[in-house]
Design a protein around this motif. Structure first.
Motif, mmCIF file in Angstrom:
data_model
loop_
_atom_site.group_PDB
_atom_site.id
_atom_site.type_symbol
_atom_site.label_atom_id
_atom_site.label_comp_id
_atom_site.label_asym_id
_atom_site.label_seq_id
_atom_site.Cartn_x
_atom_site.Cartn_y
_atom_site.Cartn_z
ATOM 1 N N GLY A 103 -1.433 -10.147 -0.055
ATOM 2 C CA GLY A 103 -0.845 -9.068 0.720
ATOM 3 C C GLY A 103 -1.607 -7.786 0.520
ATOM 4 O O GLY A 103 -2.276 -7.589 -0.473
ATOM 5 N N SER A 104 -1.514 -6.898 1.475
ATOM 6 C CA SER A 104 -2.203 -5.629 1.367
ATOM 7 C C SER A 104 -1.206 -4.547 1.004
ATOM 8 O O SER A 104 -0.027 -4.629 1.276
ATOM 9 C CB SER A 104 -2.901 -5.313 2.684
ATOM 10 N N SER A 105 -1.713 -3.511 0.342
ATOM 11 C CA SER A 105 -0.836 -2.436 -0.099
ATOM 12 C C SER A 105 -0.217 -1.715 1.079
ATOM 13 O O SER A 105 0.863 -1.157 0.976
ATOM 14 C CB SER A 105 -1.636 -1.447 -0.941
ATOM 15 N N LEU A 106 -0.921 -1.714 2.204
ATOM 16 C CA LEU A 106 -0.376 -1.054 3.384
ATOM 17 C C LEU A 106 0.853 -1.781 3.910
ATOM 18 O O LEU A 106 1.881 -1.176 4.187
ATOM 19 C CB LEU A 106 -1.442 -1.035 4.483
ATOM 20 N N ARG A 107 0.718 -3.091 4.061
ATOM 21 C CA ARG A 107 1.826 -3.843 4.631
ATOM 22 C C ARG A 107 3.038 -3.818 3.700
ATOM 23 O O ARG A 107 4.180 -3.865 4.146
ATOM 24 C CB ARG A 107 1.380 -5.282 4.910
ATOM 25 N N SER A 108 2.777 -3.714 2.394
ATOM 26 C CA SER A 108 3.902 -3.709 1.460
ATOM 27 C C SER A 108 4.764 -2.466 1.611
ATOM 28 O O SER A 108 5.906 -2.445 1.184
ATOM 29 C CB SER A 108 3.383 -3.799 0.026
ATOM 30 N N LEU B 15 7.130 7.375 15.565
ATOM 31 C CA LEU B 15 6.773 8.063 14.335
ATOM 32 C C LEU B 15 7.970 8.232 13.414
ATOM 33 O O LEU B 15 7.820 8.269 12.191
ATOM 34 C CB LEU B 15 6.162 9.429 14.668
ATOM 35 N N LYS B 16 9.148 8.275 13.984
ATOM 36 C CA LYS B 16 10.346 8.413 13.160
ATOM 37 C C LYS B 16 10.530 7.191 12.273
ATOM 38 O O LYS B 16 10.993 7.298 11.128
ATOM 39 C CB LYS B 16 11.565 8.611 14.071
ATOM 40 N N ASP B 17 10.180 6.012 12.788
ATOM 41 C CA ASP B 17 10.288 4.791 11.984
ATOM 42 C C ASP B 17 9.058 4.585 11.111
ATOM 43 O O ASP B 17 9.145 3.963 10.050
ATOM 44 C CB ASP B 17 10.455 3.570 12.905
ATOM 45 N N PHE B 18 7.936 5.098 11.553
ATOM 46 C CA PHE B 18 6.690 4.865 10.823
ATOM 47 C C PHE B 18 6.568 5.736 9.576
ATOM 48 O O PHE B 18 6.182 5.272 8.505
ATOM 49 C CB PHE B 18 5.507 5.107 11.763
ATOM 50 N N VAL B 19 6.884 7.009 9.727
ATOM 51 C CA VAL B 19 6.650 7.956 8.635
ATOM 52 C C VAL B 19 7.833 7.925 7.674
ATOM 53 O O VAL B 19 8.881 8.503 7.938
ATOM 54 C CB VAL B 19 6.434 9.382 9.177
ATOM 55 N N THR B 20 7.649 7.220 6.577
ATOM 56 C CA THR B 20 8.625 7.230 5.494
ATOM 57 C C THR B 20 8.062 8.074 4.348
ATOM 58 O O THR B 20 6.905 8.494 4.364
ATOM 59 C CB THR B 20 8.901 5.805 5.002
ATOM 60 N N TRP B 21 8.902 8.287 3.373
ATOM 61 C CA TRP B 21 8.475 9.067 2.210
ATOM 62 C C TRP B 21 7.272 8.396 1.543
ATOM 63 O O TRP B 21 6.285 9.050 1.195
ATOM 64 C CB TRP B 21 9.662 9.192 1.249
ATOM 65 N N ASP B 22 7.364 7.096 1.369
ATOM 66 C CA ASP B 22 6.286 6.368 0.699
ATOM 67 C C ASP B 22 5.019 6.343 1.551
ATOM 68 O O ASP B 22 3.910 6.397 1.021
ATOM 69 C CB ASP B 22 6.734 4.932 0.390
ATOM 70 N N THR B 23 5.167 6.242 2.857
ATOM 71 C CA THR B 23 3.993 6.255 3.732
ATOM 72 C C THR B 23 3.259 7.576 3.615
ATOM 73 O O THR B 23 2.030 7.620 3.542
ATOM 74 C CB THR B 23 4.412 6.022 5.193
ATOM 75 N N LEU B 24 4.026 8.648 3.578
ATOM 76 C CA LEU B 24 3.408 9.968 3.487
ATOM 77 C C LEU B 24 2.677 10.143 2.161
ATOM 78 O O LEU B 24 1.562 10.688 2.115
ATOM 79 C CB LEU B 24 4.488 11.040 3.656
ATOM 80 N N VAL B 25 3.281 9.676 1.090
ATOM 81 C CA VAL B 25 2.608 9.735 -0.209
ATOM 82 C C VAL B 25 1.328 8.906 -0.173
ATOM 83 O O VAL B 25 0.281 9.311 -0.700
ATOM 84 C CB VAL B 25 3.557 9.244 -1.323
ATOM 85 N N TYR B 26 1.406 7.744 0.468
ATOM 86 C CA TYR B 26 0.231 6.879 0.578
ATOM 87 C C TYR B 26 -0.874 7.572 1.369
ATOM 88 O O TYR B 26 -2.055 7.489 1.001
ATOM 89 C CB TYR B 26 0.623 5.562 1.255
ATOM 90 N N LEU B 27 -0.527 8.249 2.436
ATOM 91 C CA LEU B 27 -1.529 8.950 3.232
ATOM 92 C C LEU B 27 -2.194 10.065 2.436
ATOM 93 O O LEU B 27 -3.417 10.254 2.510
ATOM 94 C CB LEU B 27 -0.886 9.509 4.501
#
Length: 1508
Positions: free
Chosen positions: A609-614, A519-531
């Motif tokens: 490409g998908s927005s998730l993978r980007s 989770l430390k590598d998965f949860v970035t600032w942008d990922t959290l905003v996306y969620l």
């Protein structure tokens, strides 16, 4: 006749907005112009149905109905025969019918008129016309319940996109995650009961778990009936409608019995349909268990199979759509499930396999399904005409005589092609290991097809994982995807991890965590905003975020809604967690964070490409990680009330106790604002669970180490806004946690300060009154217990700063103040204040100063406004303010001589309020403390009770006053009569004049002039007797007393009793909880009691105001050092793991769980026993088969011996007995022939595909055994086809006339055309050359330019695949290659850069397209230096009996990454056509190229010793 509402043409780009297809570029995906003929209203109707509230079956509202009535006739057509042509056949009743099958009166009015231009022959293309459909709406099956479905009558030429638009936009269906096309026998057939149950349960399970659409023929017979009954059984067993299954029946309109009841030009809402199987005759009824019906109309009656082309197109169209859900885009997969079936079913299977659709064949269902299942495991060479004939004779014993020799050849060819595509064929066998359920077989078939499908790199694995996530089948993901065949990197799982989170699939989140996702590598600032951007719109937190964004837009006066950032989330979270917490996400300095770009290669690629993978394909240096990723994900899950997700993430948390308490607080705050009661209950239940988790962890910690556990309570948690566990529990009102023994022991420790908690209270009071006793052993201190003696001044300070001592001194001070106040009010209240009264004023001033200190004391920096709001929220502070204000008002009046007496009255009221303040002191008492809570709650009950009582009091008082007294104008006496007297009546003070018996005129004023007497009732003017109706007033009085004195007062008593019982049950918890407030107040209070507390206030003013020293933090907080905090959290996390393991053990030992486990094991055991029975049956069958083989061999040996004896003259032929059946011998001989053929080299396969590419021409079916020209094939009669290439200057004639063919010179150079074969001389028959590899099923030259060999050149340009450091990448100890591939315009397939050679040219035209002209000579030199890997015949789909492709494949390999020629090649690539795509692609067996090109690549990899 004219047709109303002709279609208008719409541009493809406009149409794609409504029904998006694979691509938007018409050059890449050519379509017919007829495909775009759609009414413009098709575009505007997408807004008619709210997508956010879609259901599979929703009641048709007025708006939806109006939209449907207007949209369907404009966009969907039916077909009608417009001209009656008498047919030679008659109807079932013997009447004359038209060629279309309808009676004369069933035609249009002008259908029977003589034609002028239509001709005498019936022609569907001219005699059948389209017109707006007249059958659509809701269908209800009479007598079969109230369930309704949707139906529509459509033309057979309706574009699939229009039907899909109808289903998704107007019928409200969500796009499917899977499309299941069930095909098979159209007539009723018998299945084994066990197989039938397995099929039904598995089909429904896969549809329900994956969100699939099931498509069938829709009639109430055969396989369609089986599917309908499966859905019916599922619906009956479900208690809710969320499990409804979309079952779409596509049937022929002309074969539906009772279809007249469905005709309604304005729509049937609903249309009543009668299912009548007895009288249906040759027609068929619709199945009542299907949810949607598409009835395909071609203008005919009684002709089956009309719907098949449209069904095929619709299924293909749906399978090309992309569904985006949870951030993951997947193409909708399709699978074909086959039960039983006849010739039509075989064609369906063949077409499905040809189109790449996986098929699941249910063995044991009969006929075609069993034929394919029984030969599926055989080599293709063993599937002969004789074998298929033998199978058909057994399985089609009723209709076997209808199979002609030509039909047997066709069936053999199709079955060979089906079996040859084993990756698309799955046989479901009852009892097969790992396939006990049909749903597993269906999903495994899709995964097998996807795994064997050609993809670039690891795309196929990604696709499979996306499918598993979309279907929510974690069991399939574990067994089929996460295997040893593929090594998953944790970063590869990040996009699907986000998708699983968004779509709320906790089992997948758990699986990905097990697979190594950090989770430390998965949860970035942008990922959290996306969620947070993808929160469910129905979520309360989403609406609160939108409100914050709207307020910010109004504040900035902007027209555009601001983009969601984490500081907006933090703002809402702070409202939920309370103001004592700091913002979890600080506001960034810049309003917009920098965009992170995706690196684009220099070669043009058509990769979507998908927005998730980007989010994850970014530079590692620019990605911002959050401080606590587990906390961030936990909050995201909790605010959406996702229980399973929150529990999984909480198990990963480090600061677990604070996390659980914070989640409990958030959920309780959200529950207060949630409108849906079910959601509220779920939130409160989840909040209680998190509280229990915190209690469980704290209990384990407290048992291990009390001191460290108490540190966890007061430790400042940086991750949760610099608050503490204790503070979070208090703000969330977690009484169970606060009343825990460990928390109470800590509070007791704080309460006693530096004193030992085992000191008696009488000792403390004694030492407080006689402080010299402190220097004796009467009082013990905590330090002395630890063998640390204290000094005299230290003992004195430790004693008087203990909260318990401060509390006792304040009680003594407060009682003294009240006694002095009472004395002044009753004894010493003089016009001029005495010294006692001045002392009271001074005392009150000290109280005001203390209240001001409490208001301004802000150690956390919350600000004056926040502190004021927190101060006002406390009930006792409100009471203090009220008492002080009333006292000041009374003092003001008291100091004015004219208002001396009112001042004393006001001061008396202030005294009452000050006395009420004494109740706060009792909260320290375990007995009296809860009683104060009871009183406060009873006051609320009284407040609501007064509303009920006021209704009766006022109604009775007004009625009594109006009946007894006439025109009372005095307001005070009106109030007395209406309210005061009515209220006193409840307690027994009944007015004497109400019944007239005790009336005394002297007690009232006749005219109402006496201010001290009430006005007299209505009396007689003569004898002054009352004349009001006494009987009415008595009845009203009795009713009033009945309802108020008996009903309402007892209701109040019951309310009080309920409140008392409710509080009494939790007396201990309530006391322990409210005890904290008192302890915290006196823990931070100055030690001196009022009025001496002014000295402390003066000291505080000097320190803060003059010396500028920071305030001393008296709150129960402790900031630890980093090392100490890390060790403490690790210890907490260790004990949390123990707690979770203990919980799991308890769940397993739970009686209900044990019963469930035992029941599950019994079910598994019963299933294994059934499977064992099936396997034993199979073993017996195998042994019988082996015995038959042995008998057959013995019979052959005996026959040989008898023939040998007969040859030597020992016996006559007449005496020779028949040994073995001729049928068995024929079968065995055919088997032996198959083995012999298997040893021969394989024949061309692609050149025998039934549908010739680029045309509608069908080849003559040629089974493998009939390919060689040497094998006799009398039935062989192939069609002729030669395309006319108008753009080619040199081509052979497309006519097969002998004159034109005699001009061609074969086996030599014919002008510029090289007609010599690499395989030597080839035969020429009737002026046409014969394909050296055998029959293909087609005469002529097809799409090739020349008869005979058509020469081609295919360069295979390769290089080693390297890492960034230049080292060669290896796989399975072999070096990996990269090959140069190209995708040409109007093609979806990648190919090697080469092709056919034009006469006189040395380089193919397609190769010239990708190379600039100046590089052509240099590339020819590279070809000369290359290695020839293939020279000869190429198995190409364009080959025919008389024309074929022969190619030369040359390997051009660059061994050095710095090769100059390779760099020049890269620089000269992609010269002329912008639609041309070129790339270096990793070489393996899954590379998506033409099949014959892949064979060339295999040879190159073998030559270079590389991985393939």
């Amino acid at each position: 006749m004219s047709v109303r509402g002709r279609c208008a043409k719409v541009l493809p780009s406009e149409l794609n907005k409504v029904c998006p297809e694979r691509g938007d570029d018409p050059a890449t995906h050519p379509r017919k112009m007829s495909d775009f003929e759609v009414v413009p209203n098709l575009q505007q109707s997408s807004s008619s149905v709210s997508k956010s509230r879609r259901k599979a079956h929703f009641p048709t509202g007025s708006n939806e109905k109006e939209n449907l009535i207007s949209w369907i006739p404009e966009n969907i057509r039916k077909k009608e025969c417009t001209y009656f042509v008498e047919s030679s056949q008659t109807s079932d009743s013997g009447r004359i019918v038209c060629e279309c099958g309808y009676l004369r009166e069933q035609h249009l009015d002008d259908g029977a008129k003589p034609p002028i231009f239509l001709g005498k022959e019936w022609d569907p293309s001219r005699h059948i016309q389209e017109m707006p459909t007249d059958a659509f709406g809701d269908i209800r099956f009479t007598g079969l319940g109230q369930k309704t479905g949707k139906y529509v009558r459509v033309s057979s030429d309706t574009p699939p996109r229009v039907i899909y638009h109808l289903m998704t936009q107007h019928w409200g269906l969500d796009a499917p995650n899977l499309l299941i096309s069930v095909t098979g026998g159209a007539k009723n057939f018998i299945m084994k009961p066990r197989l039938k149950n397995i099929f039904r349960q598995g089909l429904v399970k896969v549809a329900q778990t994956t969100g699939a659409w099931i498509i069938t023929g829709g009639s109430h017979a055969g396989v369609m009936k089986q599917v309908g009954e499966a859905v019916r059984d599922f619906i009956l067993s479900c208690s809710h409608k969320e499990g409804e299954i979309v079952t779409i029946g596509i049937a022929t309109w002309g074969t539906v019995y009772n279809r007249e009841s469905l005709v309604c030009p304005m729509g049937g809402f609903p249309a009543e349909y009668v299912l009548d199987e007895e009288n249906q005759g040759s027609l068929s009824c619709l199945d009542s268990n299907h949810s949607h019906f598409i009835l395909v109309d071609d203008g005919t009656h009684g002709r089956y199979g009309v719907e098949i082309p449209l069904r095929t197109k619709l299924e293909k169209f749906i399978s090309e759509q992309t569904k985006v859900k949870g951030g993951v885009a997947i193409k909708i997969p399709i699978v074909c499930v086959v039960l039983e079936g006849g010739p039509g079913t075989l064609d369906t299977i063949y077409n499905a396999i040809t189109n790449g659709t996986p098929c699941v064949i249910v063995e044991g269902s009969g006929r075609v399904a069993d034929v394919i299942a029984q030969v599926a495991n055989l080599p293709v060479s063993k599937i002969t005409i004789a074998l298929i004939q033998q199978k058909l004779s057994v399985l089609f014993h009723d209709t076997y005589e209808l199979f002609t020799e030509g039909k047997l050849v066709e069936w053999t060819k199709k079955i060979q092609d089906i079996v040859r595509s084993r990756q698309l064929l799955t046989i479901f066998r009852e009892g097969k290991y790992g396939q006990q359920d049909v749903d597993v077989a269906i999903l495994q078939a899709l995964f097998k097809a996807s795994r064997n499908q050609d993809h670039f790199g690891r795309e196929n694995w990604d696709h499979q994982l996306k499918l598993a996530v979309a279907w929510n089948r974690v069991d399939i993901a574990r067994s089929e995807i996460f295997t040893d065949d593929h090594d998953w990197k944790p970063t590869d799982l990040h996009p699907v991890m986000a998708a699983a989170l968004i779509s709320n699939k906790p089992e997948f989140v758990k699986l990905f965590l097990e697979q190594g996702v950090r989770l430390k590598d998965f949860v970035t600032w942008d990922t959290l905003v996306y969620l947070y951007d993808n929160l469910a719109p129905s979520c309360l937190f989403h609406s609160k975020l939108q409100k914050v964004l709207l307020e910010e837009r109004e504040h900035t006066a902007g027209s555009k809604m601001p983009r969601l950032q984490l500081h907006h989330v933090s703002q809402v979270l702070r409202e939920l967690l309370g103001c004592s917490t700091q913002p979890l996400y600080p506001k960034p300095k810049h309003t917009e964070r920098p965009r992170l770009s995706i690196p684009v290669p220099h070669i043009k690629l058509n990769v979507q490409g998908s927005s998730l993978r980007s989010l994850y394909k970014r530079s590692a240096g620019r990605v911002t990680f959050t401080m606590d990723p587990v906390r961030d994900l936990l909050i995201w899950a909790v605010v959406q009330n996702r229980k399973e997700l929150a529990e999984i993430i909480w198990a990963q948390s480090q600061d677990c106790m604070a996390a659980a308490l914070a989640c409990s607080k958030i959920l309780k705050e959200l529950a207060k604002e949630e409108e849906d009661t079910d959601t509220t209950d779920d939130m409160l239940a989840l909040a209680e669970q998190f509280e229990h988790k915190a209690i469980g962890v704290f209990t384990d910690c407290y048992r291990k180490d009390e001191e460290r556990a108490q540190k966890l309570l007061t430790r400042v948690s940086e991750a949760w806004g610099k608050t503490t566990c204790l503070q979070l529990a208090l703000e969330a009102k977690n009484m169970n946690f606060v009343s825990h023994g460990g928390v109470q022991a800590f509070l007791t420790k704080v309460w006693w300060g530096k004193l030992c908690v085992d000191n008696g209270l009488w000792r403390v009071i004694t030492c407080m009154l006689f402080f010299p006793l402190l220097y004796t052993n009467l009082i013990t201190f905590s330090r002395e217990k630890r063998l640390q003696p204290m000094g005299c001044l230290t003992r004195l300070r430790a004693f008087f700063t203990a909260p318990v001592v401060i509390f006792l001194m304040n009680i003594l001070s407060y009682f003294t103040f009240l006694l002095l106040f009472a004395y002044v009010l009753m004894v010493d209240f003089q016009p001029t204040p005495s010294w006692r009264e001045y002392l009271i004023y001074f005392w009150l001033f000290s109280l005001v100063c203390e209240e001001t200190r409490q208001l301004l004391y802000d150690p956390d920096g919350l600000g004056l406004v926040k502190m004021a709001s927190l101060y006002i929220k406390d009930f006792w502070n409100k009471l203090d303010i009220c008492a002080i204000l009333v006292f000041i008002a009374g003092l003001t009046c008291r100091l004015i001589p004219s208002t001396l007496y009112p001042g004393r009255i006001i001061l008396s009221l202030a005294f009452i309020i000050f006395c009420l303040r004494l109740m706060h002191i009792f909260t320290v008492s375990k007995t009296l403390g809860p009683k104060i809570i009871i009183v406060k709650r009873m006051m609320k009950d009284v407040f609501f009770f007064l509303f009920l009582l006021a209704v009766w009091v006022v109604s009775f008082g007004v009625a009594k006053q109006a009946i007894l007294i006439h025109n009372e104008e005095r307001v005070e006496w009106l109030f007395r009569g209406v309210v005061y007297h009515s209220y006193l009546t409840i307690f027994g003070q009944i007015p004497s004049y109400i019944d007239g018996v005790n009336f005394n005129i002297d007690q009232c004023s006749p005219n109402g002039t006496d201010p001290y007497k009430p006005k007299c009732p209505e009396t007689n003017a003569d004898n002054k007797k009352p004349i009001f109706p006494e009987w009415l007033t008595v009845i009203l009085l009795c009713l009033y007393l009945l309802f108020t004195n008996i009903l309402l007062l007892n209701l109040l008593i019951a309310m009080f009793n309920y409140t008392f019982q409710q509080v009494q049950e939790h007396t201990d918890q309530i006391w322990k909880f409210q005890r904290h407030d008192l302890i915290e107040e006196y823990h931070g209070r100055p030690p001196a009691p009022p009025p001496l507390i002014l000295l402390n206030h003066l000291q505080l003013l000097v320190r803060r105001g003059l010396l500028r020293r920071p305030a001393t933090h008296h709150k129960l907080k402790e900031k630890l050092e980093k090392n100490e905090e890390a060790a403490l959290l690790s210890w907490e996390m260790f004990l949390k793991e123990n707690y979770l393991q203990h919980q799991q053990c308890q769940e397993k030992q739970n009686t209900e769980q044990m019963i469930r486990d035992i029941a599950q094991r019994v079910d598994v055991l019963a299933e294994l026993l059934d499977l064992d029975r099936v396997k034993r049956t199979g073993v017996v069958e195998q042994r019988l088969g082996s015995l038959e083989d042995q008998v057959h061999q013995s019979a052959q040996a005996l026959r040989w011996m008898m023939q040998a004896l007969r040859g030597n003259g020992f016996s006559s032929g007449e005496d020779l007995p028949a040994v073995g059946s001729s049928r068995a011998l024929d079968f065995k001989e055919a088997d032996l022939e198959g083995k012999a053929e298997e040893r021969q080299p394989p024949y061309h396969v692609l050149a025998r595909n039934l549908l010739y590419p680029g045309s509608h021409t069908l080849r003559f079916p040629v089974p493998d055994e009939k390919v060689p020209w040497e094998v006799d094939f009398p039935l062989y009669d192939p069609p002729a086809y030669s395309a006319d290439h108008k753009d080619m200057a040199v081509q052979d004639p497309f006519s097969l006339s002998l004159e034109s063919l005699l001009k061609i010179n074969y086996n030599t150079m014919d002008g510029l055309i090289d007609r010599q074969s690499f395989h030597g001389l080839y035969a020429v028959q009737d002026g046409l050359p014969l394909n050296p590899m055998g029959r293909t099923g087609l005469r002529g030259r097809g799409r090739l330019h020349c008869f005979g060999p058509n020469h081609a050149l295919h360069p295979v340009v390769t290089r080693w695949r390297r890492n960034l450091d230049g080292s060669i990448i290896r796989k399975s100890l072999k070096k990996m290659l990269e090959v140069l591939v190209a995708q040409y315009p109007l093609s979806d397939v990648w190919a090697l850069p080469g092709g056919s050679l034009e006469p006189g040219e040395t380089l193919p035209l397609k190769l010239k397209w990708i190379l600039r002209r100046e590089f052509w000579p240099q590339f020819q030199n590279l070809l000369k230096q290359g290695t020839e890997v293939h020279k000869g015949y190429l198995d190409d789909p364009r080959n025919t009996d008389n024309a074929w492709v022969e190619t030369v494949a040359v390997s051009v390999h660059f061994d050095n990454q710095n090769d100059v020629e390779m760099k020049r090649l890269n620089s000269f690539l992609q010269g002329c056509d912008p639609e041309l795509c070129i790339r270096w692609q990793v070489l393996d067996k899954r590379i998506p190229l033409h099949a014959n090109h892949k064979e060339l690549l295999h040879k190159v990899s073998t030559l270079l010793g590389a991985y393939y």
